[in-house]
Structures are given as structure tokens and as C-alpha cells.
Design a protein around this motif. Structure first.
Motif, PDB file in Angstrom:
ATOM      1  N   ARG A 227       0.849  -1.187   0.000  1.00 43.58           N
ATOM      2  CA  ARG A 227       0.000   0.000   0.000  1.00 43.58           C
ATOM      3  C   ARG A 227       0.891   1.246   0.000  1.00 43.58           C
ATOM      4  NH1 ARG A 227      -4.148   1.658   4.889  1.00 43.58           N
ATOM      5  NH2 ARG A 227      -5.233   3.312   3.777  1.00 43.58           N
ATOM      6  N   ILE A 228       0.428   2.244  -0.711  1.00 44.32           N
ATOM      7  CA  ILE A 228       1.145   3.529  -0.737  1.00 44.32           C
ATOM      8  C   ILE A 228       0.258   4.604  -0.148  1.00 44.32           C
ATOM      9  CG2 ILE A 228       2.005   5.358  -2.238  1.00 44.32           C
ATOM     10  CD1 ILE A 228       2.848   3.215  -4.175  1.00 44.32           C
ATOM     11  N   ILE A 229       0.809   5.335   0.801  1.00 42.73           N
ATOM     12  CA  ILE A 229       0.089   6.482   1.355  1.00 42.73           C
ATOM     13  C   ILE A 229       1.016   7.678   1.228  1.00 42.73           C
ATOM     14  CG2 ILE A 229      -1.007   7.476   3.400  1.00 42.73           C
ATOM     15  CD1 ILE A 229      -1.315   4.550   4.407  1.00 42.73           C
ATOM     16  N   GLY A 230       0.569   8.684   0.495  1.00 38.48           N
ATOM     17  CA  GLY A 230       1.441   9.843   0.303  1.00 38.48           C
ATOM     18  C   GLY A 230       0.671  11.021  -0.245  1.00 38.48           C
ATOM     19  N   THR A 231       1.418  11.929  -0.825  1.00 40.14           N
ATOM     20  CA  THR A 231       0.790  13.118  -1.414  1.00 40.14           C
ATOM     21  C   THR A 231       1.376  13.373  -2.798  1.00 40.14           C
ATOM     22  OG1 THR A 231       2.443  14.448  -0.266  1.00 40.14           O
ATOM     23  CG2 THR A 231       0.280  14.342   0.746  1.00 40.14           C
ATOM     24  N   PHE A 232       0.501  13.820  -3.695  1.00 40.71           N
ATOM     25  CA  PHE A 232       0.960  14.242  -5.016  1.00 40.71           C
ATOM     26  C   PHE A 232       1.613  15.611  -4.901  1.00 40.71           C
ATOM     27  CE2 PHE A 232      -2.490  11.260  -6.196  1.00 40.71           C
ATOM     28  CZ  PHE A 232      -1.763  10.427  -7.018  1.00 40.71           C
ATOM     29  N   GLU A 233       2.236  16.056  -5.979  1.00 41.64           N
ATOM     30  CA  GLU A 233       2.900  17.361  -5.964  1.00 41.64           C
ATOM     31  C   GLU A 233       1.904  18.499  -5.750  1.00 41.64           C
ATOM     32  OE1 GLU A 233       5.045  17.092  -9.689  1.00 41.64           O
ATOM     33  OE2 GLU A 233       6.933  17.177  -8.595  1.00 41.64           O
ATOM     34  N   ASN A 234       0.661  18.292  -6.182  1.00 40.58           N
ATOM     35  CA  ASN A 234      -0.345  19.353  -6.002  1.00 40.58           C
ATOM     36  C   ASN A 234      -0.980  19.321  -4.611  1.00 40.58           C
ATOM     37  OD1 ASN A 234      -1.995  17.152  -6.052  1.00 40.58           O
ATOM     38  ND2 ASN A 234      -2.917  17.594  -8.057  1.00 40.58           N
ATOM     39  N   GLY A 235      -0.476  18.450  -3.737  1.00 37.80           N
ATOM     40  CA  GLY A 235      -0.970  18.410  -2.364  1.00 37.80           C
ATOM     41  C   GLY A 235      -2.095  17.423  -2.137  1.00 37.80           C
ATOM     42  N   GLN A 236      -2.606  16.825  -3.190  1.00 31.05           N
ATOM     43  CA  GLN A 236      -3.704  15.869  -3.061  1.00 31.05           C
ATOM     44  C   GLN A 236      -3.192  14.570  -2.418  1.00 31.05           C
ATOM     45  OE1 GLN A 236      -5.593  15.313  -6.824  1.00 31.05           O
ATOM     46  NE2 GLN A 236      -7.167  13.934  -6.005  1.00 31.05           N
ATOM     47  N   THR A 237      -4.034  13.962  -1.609  1.00 30.62           N
ATOM     48  CA  THR A 237      -3.630  12.730  -0.924  1.00 30.62           C
ATOM     49  C   THR A 237      -3.660  11.545  -1.885  1.00 30.62           C
ATOM     50  OG1 THR A 237      -4.591  13.595   1.102  1.00 30.62           O
ATOM     51  CG2 THR A 237      -4.096  11.242   1.063  1.00 30.62           C
ATOM     52  N   ALA A 238      -2.676  10.677  -1.741  1.00 31.66           N
ATOM     53  CA  ALA A 238      -2.622   9.459  -2.554  1.00 31.66           C
ATOM     54  C   ALA A 238      -2.705   8.252  -1.631  1.00 31.66           C
ATOM     55  CB  ALA A 238      -1.312   9.419  -3.343  1.00 31.66           C
ATOM     56  N   ASP A 239      -3.588   7.341  -1.920  1.00 25.12           N
ATOM     57  CA  ASP A 239      -3.732   6.115  -1.124  1.00 25.12           C
ATOM     58  C   ASP A 239      -4.094   4.988  -2.085  1.00 25.12           C
ATOM     59  OD1 ASP A 239      -4.230   4.090   0.613  1.00 25.12           O
ATOM     60  OD2 ASP A 239      -5.546   5.237   1.945  1.00 25.12           O
ATOM     61  N   TYR A 240      -3.136   4.134  -2.383  1.00 19.66           N
ATOM     62  CA  TYR A 240      -3.350   3.106  -3.404  1.00 19.66           C
ATOM     63  C   TYR A 240      -2.887   1.743  -2.884  1.00 19.66           C
ATOM     64  CZ  TYR A 240      -4.050   6.975  -6.597  1.00 19.66           C
ATOM     65  OH  TYR A 240      -4.523   8.119  -7.196  1.00 19.66           O
ATOM     66  N   THR A 241      -3.554   0.722  -3.386  1.00 16.92           N
ATOM     67  CA  THR A 241      -3.197  -0.653  -3.039  1.00 16.92           C
ATOM     68  C   THR A 241      -2.358  -1.248  -4.173  1.00 16.92           C
ATOM     69  OG1 THR A 241      -5.270  -0.849  -1.834  1.00 16.92           O
ATOM     70  CG2 THR A 241      -4.128  -2.901  -2.392  1.00 16.92           C
ATOM     71  N   LEU A 242      -1.299  -1.964  -3.777  1.00 19.96           N
ATOM     72  CA  LEU A 242      -0.417  -2.574  -4.771  1.00 19.96           C
ATOM     73  C   LEU A 242      -0.804  -4.034  -4.974  1.00 19.96           C
ATOM     74  CD1 LEU A 242       3.019  -1.113  -3.575  1.00 19.96           C
ATOM     75  CD2 LEU A 242       1.402  -0.154  -5.219  1.00 19.96           C
ATOM     76  N   ALA A 243      -0.786  -4.462  -6.215  1.00 18.10           N
ATOM     77  CA  ALA A 243      -1.255  -5.809  -6.554  1.00 18.10           C
ATOM     78  C   ALA A 243      -0.246  -6.878  -6.158  1.00 18.10           C
ATOM     79  CB  ALA A 243      -1.502  -5.873  -8.056  1.00 18.10           C
ATOM     80  N   GLU A 244      -0.710  -8.109  -6.162  1.00 22.68           N
ATOM     81  CA  GLU A 244       0.190  -9.251  -6.009  1.00 22.68           C
ATOM     82  C   GLU A 244       1.250  -9.190  -7.101  1.00 22.68           C
ATOM     83  OE1 GLU A 244      -1.665 -13.013  -6.193  1.00 22.68           O
ATOM     84  OE2 GLU A 244      -2.884 -12.711  -4.403  1.00 22.68           O
ATOM     85  N   GLY A 245       2.433  -9.663  -6.778  1.00 23.95           N
ATOM     86  CA  GLY A 245       3.502  -9.652  -7.786  1.00 23.95           C
ATOM     87  C   GLY A 245       4.347  -8.403  -7.726  1.00 23.95           C
ATOM     88  N   THR A 246       4.180  -7.615  -6.661  1.00 21.42           N
ATOM     89  CA  THR A 246       5.054  -6.447  -6.473  1.00 21.42           C
ATOM     90  C   THR A 246       6.501  -6.928  -6.345  1.00 21.42           C
ATOM     91  OG1 THR A 246       3.316  -5.171  -5.419  1.00 21.42           O
ATOM     92  CG2 THR A 246       5.592  -4.541  -4.905  1.00 21.42           C
ATOM     93  N   ARG A 247       7.406  -6.230  -7.000  1.00 18.41           N
ATOM     94  CA  ARG A 247       8.814  -6.669  -7.015  1.00 18.41           C
ATOM     95  C   ARG A 247       9.724  -5.548  -6.523  1.00 18.41           C
ATOM     96  NH1 ARG A 247      10.020  -9.976 -11.890  1.00 18.41           N
ATOM     97  NH2 ARG A 247      11.250  -8.255 -12.648  1.00 18.41           N
ATOM     98  N   LEU A 248      10.733  -5.949  -5.764  1.00 15.60           N
ATOM     99  CA  LEU A 248      11.743  -5.005  -5.296  1.00 15.60           C
ATOM    100  C   LEU A 248      13.050  -5.286  -6.022  1.00 15.60           C
ATOM    101  CD1 LEU A 248      11.203  -5.107  -1.438  1.00 15.60           C
ATOM    102  CD2 LEU A 248      11.002  -3.100  -2.866  1.00 15.60           C
ATOM    103  N   GLY A 249      13.813  -4.245  -6.249  1.00 12.06           N
ATOM    104  CA  GLY A 249      15.131  -4.421  -6.870  1.00 12.06           C
ATOM    105  C   GLY A 249      16.019  -5.281  -5.987  1.00 12.06           C
ATOM    106  N   PRO A 250      17.197  -5.677  -6.488  1.00 11.27           N
ATOM    107  CA  PRO A 250      18.100  -6.531  -5.704  1.00 11.27           C
ATOM    108  C   PRO A 250      18.422  -5.910  -4.349  1.00 11.27           C
ATOM    109  CG  PRO A 250      18.917  -6.272  -7.930  1.00 11.27           C
ATOM    110  CD  PRO A 250      17.767  -5.332  -7.794  1.00 11.27           C
ATOM    111  N   LEU A 251      18.626  -6.788  -3.367  1.00 11.49           N
ATOM    112  CA  LEU A 251      18.975  -6.308  -2.024  1.00 11.49           C
ATOM    113  C   LEU A 251      20.290  -5.532  -2.077  1.00 11.49           C
ATOM    114  CD1 LEU A 251      18.341  -6.420   1.049  1.00 11.49           C
ATOM    115  CD2 LEU A 251      19.809  -8.449   1.144  1.00 11.49           C
ATOM    116  N   LEU A 252      21.251  -6.064  -2.827  1.00 11.19           N
ATOM    117  CA  LEU A 252      22.563  -5.424  -2.941  1.00 11.19           C
ATOM    118  C   LEU A 252      22.708  -4.792  -4.308  1.00 11.19           C
ATOM    119  CD1 LEU A 252      25.210  -7.917  -1.538  1.00 11.19           C
ATOM    120  CD2 LEU A 252      24.249  -5.935  -0.435  1.00 11.19           C
ATOM    121  N   ARG A 253      23.002  -3.526  -4.338  1.00 10.66           N
ATOM    122  CA  ARG A 253      23.330  -2.859  -5.600  1.00 10.66           C
ATOM    123  C   ARG A 253      24.000  -1.535  -5.275  1.00 10.66           C
ATOM    124  NH1 ARG A 253      19.577  -2.687 -10.817  1.00 10.66           N
ATOM    125  NH2 ARG A 253      20.765  -4.563 -11.229  1.00 10.66           N
ATOM    126  N   ASN A 254      24.900  -1.106  -6.119  1.00  8.29           N
ATOM    127  CA  ASN A 254      25.647   0.111  -5.840  1.00  8.29           C
ATOM    128  C   ASN A 254      24.814   1.348  -6.175  1.00  8.29           C
ATOM    129  OD1 ASN A 254      27.603   2.141  -5.608  1.00  8.29           O
ATOM    130  ND2 ASN A 254      29.206   0.648  -5.983  1.00  8.29           N
TER     131      ASN A 254
END
Lengths: 294, 65
Positions: A151-178
Motif C-alpha cells: 500500500r502507498i500512502i502519500g501526497t501528489f505534488e499538487n498536495g492531493q492525498t494518494a492512497d493506493y493498493t499494490l497488486a500481487e507480484g510487487t517486485r523489489l530491486g536486488p537487495l545489494l546494488r551500488n
């Protein structure tokens, strides 16, 4: 043998400290002036080289099957023992963990977040930068495999609130990277009439990567080529600064172990030639304590 | 300061590099601070002078090329 005119304390401990952290060995010996010179000069050169390259110039890329020529610059750089040892550890971690994208989690993650959100809203598409917090949770997917939702909770640049659900299959980059940022790839889902619909995705999204997971982590061949392309001649400049920092620390380590090479500055100030101070008469001048002594 | 240096001609990087090398080299040779600074100053000027000479030779050799 001439008695040292500065108290080197335990030369072995001092040289190990000087090797690990430039200036620390001399601080241990109470030679404050030299500690300042070594630490300021060597750390400045190393730090400037690192800053020129965004911290990517210092790494250990050796290992089985790697050409030894890739080690030459590292051999010079690792005259700074502390960072050198960290780089070797990071090189081993990198070879063990690889560059696998993270598709499952052992425990939830909550982190600050930066990125864009692309949404398909009727005929108009939304594409705006959002900053805030991301929460990621481990979950068993619909086919029984481990996956990530969030889930993401934040604000857009115009100040509007953002609250979104992320789907299954969300991926993160490698744990180690420069890189101090870790990429996040995810689709955004919304519920409409009891059905879950994929309505958008994250774009250029990332969360911070911990210092231990990016500092001195080896670059892949592609990343190395990209760094050359981005920096041009400044790549070589950064390499030279960090290599010279490492080589200069070798002099500092030897000074911590064996004292100054030529003497204690007791010979005549009018002497201009270095060789004059190597004469026995200069080294055997009347002892005078310079620097700290006990 | 660092940003200025990074944006300047690459040749200007020689100054801090030569200064650091002179200081560390002479600190490893002598113990008295005054002697270290004095020698480092001389070495710094000498490094710049030698490099300026080399630059002059290169310019002369590449004249009208």
C-alpha cells in the motif's frame, strides 16, 4: 640503534589503526599534527574521488573467473584498509546474493517512497509524482507461491492525498546494488463492484537502500560501462584520486610503524637536500622530544 | 567548493592533489611540523614547476600541428 625521539607506543597497533583509518594510528601515538595531516589529506582525496563518481568508483570485483587486471586499481585503493575490507566483504556478499530481484518477503517492510503513479482514468491518464510511505507485506499468491502486496500512502505534488493498493507480484530491486535507491515495480489495483481491477502502475519508483547494502557493492559489467559513459574523463579522475589516497596511506602506515623516514627535523633549517638529513650525524643529534612522549 | 572544482577545468584538480601528496610525503619523512610544512611547500612548487615544464614541451612539440 638510536632511541626513537617520539613515543611510538605499540608500533604494531599504531600501524594497524593507521591502515584501517588514516590518522587514527598517529592519534593513538599522540602525534596530533600528523594525525590531522594524514586524515584530512587522505580522506579528502578519497572522499572527493568517491563524490565525483557518486560512490561507484570503489569496489572489489575480484573472485573466481574474474580477470586480475580488474584488481589493479583496487590494490592501490585498499591502502585505506577500513574501506578496503568493507569492499572485500561486499564483494563476497554480492557473489553470494547476486542480483536477484526480490519477489517475496520474510517480514513486512515500511519505508519512505518516491516515484510516479500512472493511472488509467477513463479517457485521461494520470501520471504524477508522489512521495510518502510504502508498506509491503508477504502474502501467499493465488497459485500458492509467495508474493508481495502493499500500500502507498502519500501526497501528489499538487498536495492531493494518494492512497493506493499494490497488486500481487510487487517486485523489489536486488537487495545489494551500488545505488542508494532500491527500485519498486508494482501494479495498482482498485476495487470496483467487488472485483479487483488493475488500474495503473508505479513508474520510476524507489525506496531507500541501507548504506550497508550499497556502499562498495561491485558494479555489473553493464553498470560499469554506464558509469564510464556518464562520467567520461571524470571516471579516470575519480579513480586516480582514490588510488592515490590508498597509496599515500601506505606512507602513513609505515610512519606509524617506524617513525619518520629521514629524521626529526633537528638538522639545520638551511639544508635543502633530502639526502643531508639521512646522514648519521642528523639522526644521532642530541635527542629532543618532538610530538608526544611519555 | 567541491562543486566549483568539479565544474572547473580538469587541470585545476592538480592543485589539491599535489598539495595532498606533498604534505603526506613530507609528513612521513619528518616529525617537526615546521619542517613538514616547509618541505611540503617546496615540493608543491617543484611538482607544479615540473608539470608546467612538461606542459611547455608538449605545447612546443604540438605547435602548428
Amino acid at each position: 640503534m638510536q632511541e626513537p625521539q617520539v613515543n611510538l607506543k605499540d608500533p604494531l597497533i599504531a600501524s594497524v589503526l593507521a591502515f584501517l583509518v588514516p590518522g587514527l594510528g598517529h592519534l593513538y601515538q599522540g602525534r596530533l599534527f600528523k594525525a590531522v595531516i594524514y586524515s584530512v589529506c587522505i580522506w579528502s582525496l578519497f572522499g572527493y574521488g568517491m563524490s565525483l563518481s557518486g560512490g561507484k568508483i570503489f569496489q572489489y570485483r575480484g573472485g573466481p573467473g574474474k580477470p586480475r587486471t580488474e584488481l589493479l586499481s583496487f590494490v592501490a585503493q585498499c591502502g585505506l584498509g577500513g574501506p578496503g575490507l568493507v569492499a572485500i566483504i561486499q564483494g563476497r556478499r554480492y557473489r553470494r546474493l547476486g542480483e536477484q530481484v526480490t519477489t517475496s518477503l520474510n517480514e513486512p517492510i515500511s519505508s519512505s517512497f518516491e516515484g510516479s503513479i500512472e493511472l488509467q482514468q477513463g479517457e485521461e491518464d494520470l501520471d504524477e509524482v508522489v512521495t510518502g510511505t510504502i508498506e509491503l507485506f508477504p502474502q501467499v499468491g493465488q497459485f500458492g507461491d509467495p508474493t508481495i502486496v502493499g500500500r502507498i500512502i502519500g501526497t501528489f505534488e499538487n498536495g492531493q492525498t494518494a492512497d493506493y493498493t499494490l497488486a500481487e507480484g510487487t517486485r523489489l530491486g536486488p537487495l545489494l546494488r551500488n545505488s542508494p535507491r532500491r527500485a519498486v515495480e508494482a501494479d495498482i489495483v482498485t476495487k470496483e463492484g467487488g472485483n479487483t481491477i488493475r488500474s495503473g502502475r508505479l513508474k520510476d519508483a524507489s525506496i531507500p537502500r541501507s548504506f550497508w547494502n550499497w556502499f562498495a557493492v561491485p558494479l555489473s559489467n553493464f553498470e560499469e560501462q554506464e558509469l564510464h559513459r556518464e562520467l567520461g574523463k571524470y571516471h579516470e579522475l575519480a579513480l586516480v584520486f582514490t588510488m592515490i589516497a590508498g597509496l599515500l596511506n601506505v606512507l602513513a602506515v609505515w610512519d606509524a610503524f617506524d617513525g619518520p623516514a629521514y629524521g626529526y627535523g633537528l638538522d639545520s633549517e638551511s639544508d635543502d637536500d633530502d639526502t643531508d638529513s639521512q646522514q648519521p650525524s642528523a639522526r644521532s643529534a642530541e635527542p629532543e622530544t618532538v610530538g608526544a612522549s611519555t | 567548493m567541491l562543486t566549483l572544482l568539479a565544474q572547473a577545468n580538469i587541470t585545476w584538480h592538480l592543485l589539491p592533489l599535489a598539495a595532498a601528496i606533498s604534505l603526506v610525503y613530507n609528513a612521513s619523512r619528518y616529525e617537526a611540523p615546521s619542517r613538514i610544512l616547509q618541505r611540503a611547500g617546496k615540493h608543491f612548487v617543484m611538482i607544479l614547476f615540473i608539470l608546467a615544464m612538461i606542459l611547455g614541451v608538449l605545447i612546443a612539440l604540438s605547435y602548428q600541428l
